[in-house]
Motif scaffolding. Structure first.
Motif, PDB file in Angstrom:
ATOM      1  N   THR A  43       0.831  -1.202   0.000  1.00 19.85           N
ATOM      2  CA  THR A  43       0.000   0.000   0.000  1.00 19.85           C
ATOM      3  C   THR A  43       0.864   1.250   0.000  1.00 19.85           C
ATOM      4  N   ASP A  46       2.301   1.678  -3.424  1.00 19.19           N
ATOM      5  CA  ASP A  46       1.274   2.160  -4.354  1.00 19.19           C
ATOM      6  C   ASP A  46       0.980   3.636  -4.116  1.00 19.19           C
ATOM      7  N   GLU A  49       3.828   5.757  -5.444  1.00 14.55           N
ATOM      8  CA  GLU A  49       3.790   5.834  -6.906  1.00 14.55           C
ATOM      9  C   GLU A  49       2.669   6.756  -7.374  1.00 14.55           C
TER      10      GLU A  49
END
Length: 208
Positions: A43, A46, A49
């Motif tokens: 998580t 992510d 990013e």
């Protein structure tokens, strides 16, 4: 005479060992926390990013806006931030004479105009989002006293993503340097050390 009844003895069957309830709970908890750590790591990656994508999208949009200005006007704004023409040339990957030619209003190719707008947009984002004052000198400031790498080095090698990470403090300095150059510790390791001399002053000597 009383009859004697023979009783067949059955062999005892050993019960399978059982784990204590506490052991089962701890084992399950270990599995669950391990899974949670993995999900948290994914998580976090992510989210990082996604945040980087958002910043790059904003940077591109701001670049498009700044790119509407004349190249000479953009260069003037960059100069007002304190950049030397030598540094501007390095960041744009051109020669100083080329920058001076553009300042006089001579022709600029499309890709070079985009690069000028990108640099100006980056400086604006650093000032507005991360409260970086005197952006030009910030670009020249080493990320750490352990090595001479600066934000200018990151930009010149097209690692603008690391500039965002460093400016936002979403990644610590060593993580930024590891991403930039995994061998930075060995590359910039000093062979000297500071010590207190007999007169009480600090001095430098080769490490043993």
């Amino acid at each position: 005479m009383a009859s004697t009844e023979l009783v067949e003895l059955q062999p005892e069957v050993a019960s399978p060992p059982t784990r204590p309830i506490e052991s089962i709970e701890v084992g399950d908890l270990a599995d669950r926390t391990g899974s949670l750590r993995s999900r948290t790591r994914f998580t976090h990656e992510d989210a990082a990013e996604l945040h980087r994508d958002v910043l790059f999208t904003e940077w591109q949009q701001l670049t498009s806006t700044r790119g509407k200005l004349a190249p000479a006007a953009m260069l003037e704004q960059i100069a007002e931030l304190g950049f030397s023409w030598r540094d501007v040339a390095r960041l744009l990957k051109v020669s100083v004479p080329a920058v001076q030619k553009w300042r006089r209003g001579e022709g600029v190719t499309g890709p070079n105009r985009l690069n000028i707008a990108s640099l100006l947009a980056m400086c604006q984002m650093l000032a507005e989002h991360y409260a970086v004052q005197e952006v030009a000198s910030w670009f020249e400031m080493p990320l750490t006293s352990k090595c001479p790498v600066t934000p200018m080095d990151l930009y010149a090698t097209e690692r603008q993503d690391l500039i965002f990470d460093y400016a936002s403090s979403h990644a610590d300095v060593e993580q930024v340097l590891n991403d930039y150059d995994p061998d930075w510790r060995e590359r910039y390791a000093s062979t000297f050390e500071v010590y207190e001399a007999a007169d009480g002053d600090l001095a430098i000597r080769p490490k043993e």
